[in-house]
Design an enzyme around this catalytic site. Sequence first.
Site, PDB file in Angstrom:
ATOM      1  N   TRP A  10      -9.663  14.044   5.998  1.00 30.34           N
ATOM      2  CA  TRP A  10     -10.617  12.965   5.726  1.00 30.34           C
ATOM      3  C   TRP A  10     -11.808  12.973   6.688  1.00 30.34           C
ATOM      4  O   TRP A  10     -12.652  12.086   6.647  1.00 30.34           O
ATOM      5  CB  TRP A  10      -9.878  11.613   5.678  1.00 30.34           C
ATOM      6  CG  TRP A  10      -9.028  11.493   4.439  1.00 30.34           C
ATOM      7  CD1 TRP A  10      -9.037  12.365   3.383  1.00 30.34           C
ATOM      8  CD2 TRP A  10      -8.059  10.488   4.110  1.00 30.34           C
ATOM      9  NE1 TRP A  10      -8.140  11.957   2.421  1.00 30.34           N
ATOM     10  CE2 TRP A  10      -7.529  10.814   2.841  1.00 30.34           C
ATOM     11  CE3 TRP A  10      -7.585   9.351   4.764  1.00 30.34           C
ATOM     12  CZ2 TRP A  10      -6.548  10.034   2.214  1.00 30.34           C
ATOM     13  CZ3 TRP A  10      -6.622   8.570   4.143  1.00 30.34           C
ATOM     14  CH2 TRP A  10      -6.100   8.904   2.880  1.00 30.34           C
ATOM     15  N   GLU A  96     -15.270  23.323  11.554  1.00 32.75           N
ATOM     16  CA  GLU A  96     -16.290  22.394  12.065  1.00 32.75           C
ATOM     17  C   GLU A  96     -16.118  22.178  13.565  1.00 32.75           C
ATOM     18  O   GLU A  96     -17.087  22.004  14.294  1.00 32.75           O
ATOM     19  CB  GLU A  96     -16.231  21.066  11.289  1.00 32.75           C
ATOM     20  CG  GLU A  96     -16.838  21.221   9.904  1.00 32.75           C
ATOM     21  CD  GLU A  96     -16.221  20.342   8.825  1.00 32.75           C
ATOM     22  OE1 GLU A  96     -15.546  19.349   9.160  1.00 32.75           O
ATOM     23  OE2 GLU A  96     -16.419  20.660   7.637  1.00 32.75           O
ATOM     24  N   GLU A 166      -9.480  29.063   5.517  1.00 34.63           N
ATOM     25  CA  GLU A 166     -10.638  28.348   4.986  1.00 34.63           C
ATOM     26  C   GLU A 166     -11.905  29.157   5.242  1.00 34.63           C
ATOM     27  O   GLU A 166     -12.468  29.084   6.346  1.00 34.63           O
ATOM     28  CB  GLU A 166     -10.784  26.991   5.683  1.00 34.63           C
ATOM     29  CG  GLU A 166      -9.615  26.059   5.495  1.00 34.63           C
ATOM     30  CD  GLU A 166     -10.035  24.610   5.689  1.00 34.63           C
ATOM     31  OE1 GLU A 166      -9.885  23.843   4.737  1.00 34.63           O
ATOM     32  OE2 GLU A 166     -10.541  24.261   6.757  1.00 34.63           O
ATOM     33  N   SER A 212     -13.629  23.759  -0.806  1.00 35.16           N
ATOM     34  CA  SER A 212     -14.016  23.294  -2.145  1.00 35.16           C
ATOM     35  C   SER A 212     -12.873  23.330  -3.167  1.00 35.16           C
ATOM     36  O   SER A 212     -13.078  23.680  -4.322  1.00 35.16           O
ATOM     37  CB  SER A 212     -15.237  24.067  -2.652  1.00 35.16           C
ATOM     38  OG  SER A 212     -16.345  23.838  -1.795  1.00 35.16           O
ATOM     39  N   GLY A 233     -10.926  18.780   1.623  1.00 32.82           N
ATOM     40  CA  GLY A 233     -11.850  17.875   2.306  1.00 32.82           C
ATOM     41  C   GLY A 233     -12.421  16.870   1.327  1.00 32.82           C
ATOM     42  O   GLY A 233     -11.760  15.895   0.949  1.00 32.82           O
ATOM     43  N   GLY A 234     -13.650  17.102   0.877  1.00 28.45           N
ATOM     44  CA  GLY A 234     -14.385  16.162   0.024  1.00 28.45           C
ATOM     45  C   GLY A 234     -13.561  15.562  -1.115  1.00 28.45           C
ATOM     46  O   GLY A 234     -13.563  14.336  -1.312  1.00 28.45           O
TER      47      GLY A 234
HETATM   48  P1  PGA Z   1     -13.919  20.839   1.415  1.00 27.57           P
HETATM   49  O1  PGA Z   1     -13.397  20.880   2.927  1.00 27.57           O
HETATM   50  O2  PGA Z   1     -12.709  20.691   0.537  1.00 27.57           O
HETATM   51  O3  PGA Z   1     -14.837  19.640   1.347  1.00 27.57           O
HETATM   52  O4  PGA Z   1     -14.639  22.104   1.158  1.00 27.57           O
HETATM   53  C1  PGA Z   1     -12.234  21.559   3.273  1.00 27.57           C
HETATM   54  C2  PGA Z   1     -11.986  21.401   4.746  1.00 27.57           C
HETATM   55  O5  PGA Z   1     -12.953  21.262   5.506  1.00 27.57           O
HETATM   56  O6  PGA Z   1     -10.836  21.410   5.201  1.00 27.57           O
END
Ligand code: PGA
Length: 248
Positions: A10, A96, A166, A212, A233-234
């Site tokens: 999140w 990140e 990822e 994604s 993520g999103g």
């Molecule tokens: P995303 O992010 O699904 O928005 O691409 C995945 C993540 O950062 O773990």
Amino acid sequence: MRRPIIAGNWKMYNTPSKTRALIDELKPQIAGSRAEVVVCPPFVCLPAAKEALEGTDIKLGAQDVYWDNEGAYTGEVSPEMLKEVGVEYVIIGHSERRQYFNETDETVNKKTLFAIKNCLIPIVCVGETLTQREQGITMELVGKQITIGLTGLNGVDPEKLVIAYEPVWAIGTGKTASSRDADEVIRFIRQVIGKMFTCEFADKVRILYGGSVKADNAAELMNMPDIDGGLVGGASLKAKEFSRIVNF
Ligand code: PGA
């Protein structure tokens, strides 16, 4: 048989009250899912999330952790603190954090070792940038991230370790790795882990794909032989979308 995990990252979204509302909306939609579900809200939302998760099988995860249990480390959070509020999983080395907060393979290793020592299950993230993929060094790079990141883990229960592959270029961009490409890298990661530890260990460790993941591509990705779930993520911030992924 490796039970799939769908983990929602999140990130820095939602306040404690909004986190609670999201969980309340999510709960009835994912009850009884085949996959193990983990949600990873920001640190300050963890207690509210724990309360909202009461009576469900959904597990709580954090997004980072420090490699000591206390000390003069302004801004850091320890495994002991996380465990007391009900955390069982922790994301380590997300791209990140590598990109904006100087996380390195060496700090990933320290955090992973200390998390396991303190009975938290790390979700160790690895993955290449677009430039690295174009240079053809994906396997070399990911192999190095795994080798350094997992150094010293001999003897660990493979069910207490999760890896997430990822590709950085797929995170938050709407571009997903093809299921074949993702599976190929994940199979390679399993081979590297097999060489570092044992084949039996590598067979049991769960390796997720992230980048994604959406309701529309989840089933195809999750049905690949080496992909054991997703780090989302999103799409995990919308209850309906996330529950469709969980129930892939
Ligand atoms: P995303 O992010 O699904 O928005 O691409 C995945 C993540 O950062 O773990």
